[in-house]
Design a protein around this motif. Structure first.
Motif, short mmCIF file in Angstrom:
data_model
loop_
_atom_site.label_atom_id
_atom_site.label_comp_id
_atom_site.label_asym_id
_atom_site.label_seq_id
_atom_site.Cartn_x
_atom_site.Cartn_y
_atom_site.Cartn_z
N UNK A 1 42.23 56.60 27.89
CA UNK A 1 41.42 55.60 27.23
C UNK A 1 41.75 54.34 28.03
N UNK A 2 40.66 53.63 28.26
CA UNK A 2 40.56 52.48 29.19
C UNK A 2 39.68 51.38 28.27
N UNK A 3 40.47 50.57 27.98
CA UNK A 3 39.90 49.16 27.21
C UNK A 3 39.51 48.18 28.28
N UNK A 4 38.22 47.75 28.08
CA UNK A 4 37.70 46.72 29.27
C UNK A 4 36.92 45.79 28.23
N UNK A 5 36.61 44.67 28.99
CA UNK A 5 36.06 43.49 28.30
C UNK A 5 34.38 43.87 27.88
N UNK A 6 34.13 43.45 26.81
CA UNK A 6 32.83 43.90 26.62
C UNK A 6 31.67 43.39 27.57
N UNK A 7 30.90 44.53 27.92
CA UNK A 7 29.90 44.27 28.86
C UNK A 7 30.20 44.72 30.21
N UNK A 8 31.52 45.29 30.50
CA UNK A 8 32.13 45.63 31.97
C UNK A 8 31.01 46.81 32.36
N UNK A 9 30.95 47.52 31.55
CA UNK A 9 30.17 48.91 32.25
C UNK A 9 28.98 48.35 32.80
N UNK A 10 28.16 47.62 32.20
CA UNK A 10 26.89 46.85 32.79
C UNK A 10 27.03 46.03 34.14
N UNK A 11 28.29 45.47 34.08
CA UNK A 11 28.35 44.39 35.15
C UNK A 11 28.94 45.07 36.20
N UNK A 12 29.40 46.15 36.14
CA UNK A 12 30.30 46.84 37.22
C UNK A 12 29.84 48.36 37.40
N UNK A 13 28.68 48.65 38.29
CA UNK A 13 27.94 49.83 38.36
C UNK A 13 28.98 50.99 38.64
N UNK A 14 29.89 50.71 39.67
CA UNK A 14 31.00 51.73 40.07
C UNK A 14 31.76 52.06 38.98
N UNK A 15 31.92 51.43 37.87
CA UNK A 15 32.60 51.50 36.56
C UNK A 15 32.33 52.92 36.10
N UNK A 16 30.97 52.81 35.81
CA UNK A 16 30.26 53.72 35.41
C UNK A 16 30.28 55.27 35.99
#
Length: 261
Positions: free
Chosen positions: A76-91
């Protein structure tokens, strides 16, 4: 079981509490862009094992995609809200359930395992993925509550509501330096970190985010800023927060802080 803190270098720490392991801002690289690891080995494979990972903000030395790719499947990875949209590579890293992503903002609490609650708090820092794009996500700190309350500040400057928002804590993991000879707005140096310590008044503190990475070709440029922040933090803390025990760790060293149950 007492809380145990291990510092792996930079902002990467393991917090073990109530039989649960939490990893902060994993950075398992010898080199990152213009930075190279000048002190300590790259953390060993056992450092990647955690029940949850806390990402404070989207800068590449805190949200490092190749390091996230080394985590065991299903972490499980907690990230700041909006991170998946802001960092394409995270997806791509979390695709097909490789990692379980949870987006959080200040005030959100997340249960980890059976015994820990992780609460996101504000940080005074530019949280976007530099140098790209207009998307902005909040920079965060986290309070990990189990048998002890451990505050991981991420990257932050001092802000008026810090003590009220963080609340009472037993252990504070505070950034005291950086990876270059100058720290800009939104950072704590050793002196400002000691001021934060006086406001927070934990029982113990561990200085982090110093003495690990340094820009290539700048070994002779103010090397004091690489080596000294930990010692300077101890000195300032002794003056501003003498009731707090400071544990200055080497890379890979662990401590069970005094006063943390």
């Amino acid at each position: 079981m007492p809380v145990e803190i291990t510092w792996w270098g930079h902002a990467t720490c393991t917090i073990e509490d109530s039989g649960t392991r939490v990893l902060t801002d994993p950075l398992f690289a010898r080199r990152l862009a213009h930075l190279r690891r000048r002190r300590g080995d790259v953390p060993p494979p056992r450092a990647t094992v955690a029940d949850a990972v806390l990402i404070s903000h989207l800068h590449a030395d805190h949200l490092h995609l190749p390091s996230l790719a080394q985590l065991p499947r299903g972490t499980q990875v907690l990230v700041p809200r909006g991170a998946a949209q802001a960092v394409r590579g995270l997806r791509r890293v979390v695709a097909d359930g490789a990692l379980r992503l949870t987006e959080v903002g200040p005030g959100d609490s997340t249960m980890i395992g059976d015994g820990l609650v992780v609460r996101a708090v504000s940080a005074a820092h530019d949280g976007r993925r530099l140098p790209y794009g207009p998307e902005r996500c909040p920079a965060l700190g986290y309070v990990v509550s189990g048998t002890a309350r451990t505050y991981f500040a991420g990257d932050t400057g001092l802000f008026d509501a810090m003590a009220d928002e963080v609340g009472e804590v037993d252990v504070a993991l505070l950034p005291v330096g950086g990876w270059g000879p100058y720290l800009g707005h939104g950072h704590l140096d050793a002196g400002r970190a000691a001021e934060a310590l006086a406001r927070l008044a934990p029982r113990s503190a561990v200085p982090v985010h110093y003495g690990t990475y340094w820009p290539i070709g700048m070994d002779a440029v103010r090397p004091h800023e690489f080596h000294a922040p930990g010692v300077e933090f101890e000195r300032h803390a002794a003056r501003l927060a003498p009731q707090v025990t400071v544990h200055r760790l080497g890379h890979g060293e662990s401590i069970r802080p005094e006063g943390a149950k």
